[in-house]
Design an enzyme around this catalytic site. Structure first.
Site: not given
Ligand code: NI
Length: 412
Positions: A89, A146
């Protein structure tokens, strides 16, 4: 990395990654960089990853934990497997690097290097498939979200660690030169918890403070008092942070605020320190409230635990780095990192190691991750892919050589 769109050859960092493999990683990384996607929206990224894995002859599974992708490389023996993990991401940041492949999505940027992590894991797969089959299967994990610390736990819930004995991953890092890998036993990322503190005072006229209970004044005293937790209550040798990031109160200059709300984050490397920070925050808030007769309510939203590399796993990761890159390229982490990383959620279930891939970009050293000018040297793709492939092989050898079951390792 320079603005030159021509990839530098992998041989520039003396890896044995073939130039064509390196060039494909660079192409993939730049395509992902140009079209970044936010957490849980990584659909085009996942499709690109699945396309590359299919090209390599693998059978990727998409839609894992929403937008995640996994694929298995067969080993010489059946499981338990070794997992390699990348995150996919981007961040809600408008890019200002001026790179020729800069983001074409307004307000979204790969400002943390996850485009590189994704490309290097595809490259590692290609390296693993080029040689003899690895000793045990290798599971490739491309996780979403994440940056919200939610992708990894959801991948775990959906069973991506089933049949997996160890997991490895890493992050590009501007503090180390391209070609280097930094590996350290112990905590390498901090725990992250958010807190909210609501102060209930009594509103009134700004001219007559004695008739009110000023939530702004109580909040200011509290912000200052919270600074003593780290400076006076925690062992100076134990890294910890308490930061108040938001302070919302009041409606007009001549009105005393009845309510104030503070928001912040606490970080620690040690689980006991983490607990101590939380307790001190509650205690000090309660005491300040009592001191001034205000009601104060504290709540927490638990984030990820610290990432802790066990000595055995760090040693295995180091051996792989020495074998893949040579001892002169293997470093210890020089600085304490208080950032969070949801890789910790995988390590709650199985052992593994999280490392740093040197990516210092000449001329852009001063722009950290999560900055609109963040850049890193693409030669990190070669070192990352090479290390990942090697650690998967060596961990697999250890696993099959020692005849340990995944369960036995997980319990160790
Ligand atoms: Ni990172």
């Amino acid at each position: 990395m320079s603005a030159d769109p021509t990839p530098s050859p992998a041989s520039a960092v003396q890896t044995d990654v073939p130039d064509d493999v390196f060039a494909r990683m660079v192409t993939l990384r730049r395509a992902l960089h140009r079209w970044p996607e936010l957490s849980w929206e990584e659909t085009a990224t996942a499709a690109a990853v699945a396309g590359e894995l299919s090209r390599l002859g693998l059978a990727p599974r998409t839609g894992v934990a929403g937008t995640g992708v996994i694929a298995d490389i067969p080993g010489r023996t059946d499981g338990p497997a070794i997992a390699l993990r990348a995150d996919m991401d981007a961040l809600p940041i408008g890019e200002e690097t001026g790179l020729p492949f800069a983001s074409e999505v307004a307000g979204v940027m790969h400002a943390c290097g996850h485009d590189g992590h994704t490309a290097m894991l595809v490259g590692a797969a290609e390296l693993l498939l080029a040689g003899d089959p690895p000793p045990v299967p290798v599971r490739l994990i491309f996780q979403p979200a994440e940056e919200q610390a939610r992708g990894a736990p959801r991948m775990v819930e959906e069973g991506v660690l089933d049949g997996v004995a160890m997991i490895f991953g890493g992050h590009v890092d501007r503090h180390y030169a391209p070609g280097e890998v930094a590996i350290t036993a112990g905590a390498v990322n901090a725990s992250t918890d958010r807190f909210t503190i609501v102060i209930h005072g009594r509103g009134g006229h700004g001219a007559r403070p004695h008739e009110a209970l000023d939530a702004v004044v109580v909040g200011c005293l509290l912000v200052t008092a919270l600074q003593t937790i780290v400076s006076r209550e925690v062992d100076p040798a134990q890294p910890s942070v308490v930061s108040v990031g938001t302070f919302d109160a009041g409606s007009a200059p001549n009105v005393i605020a009845a309510r104030a709300e503070l928001g912040g984050t606490i970080r620690a490397h040690d689980p006991d320190v983490r607990e101590r920070l939380r307790q001190a925050l509650v205690r000090i808030s309660g005491a300040i409230g009592e001191l001034h007769g205000a009601e104060i309510v504290v709540s927490f939203s638990s984030g990820t635990p610290p990432v802790i590399n066990t000595p055995e796993m760090a040693e295995l990761a180091r051996s792989a780095a020495v074998s893949a890159l040579g001892p002169e390229r293997v470093r210890e982490m020089r600085r304490v990192n208080m950032g969070g990383e949801d890789f910790a959620c995988f390590l709650e279930h199985i052992p593994g190691c999280y490392v740093r891939f040197g990516g210092r970009a000449e001329g852009a050293e001063s722009f950290p991750a999560h900055s609109s000018r963040f850049q890193w040297d693409e030669r990190a793709l070669a070192t990352g892919a090479r290390w990942m492939a090697e650690v998967a092989r060596m961990a697999g050898e250890r696993l099959s050589g020692e005849g340990l079951s995944g369960e036995g390792l997980a319990a160790s």
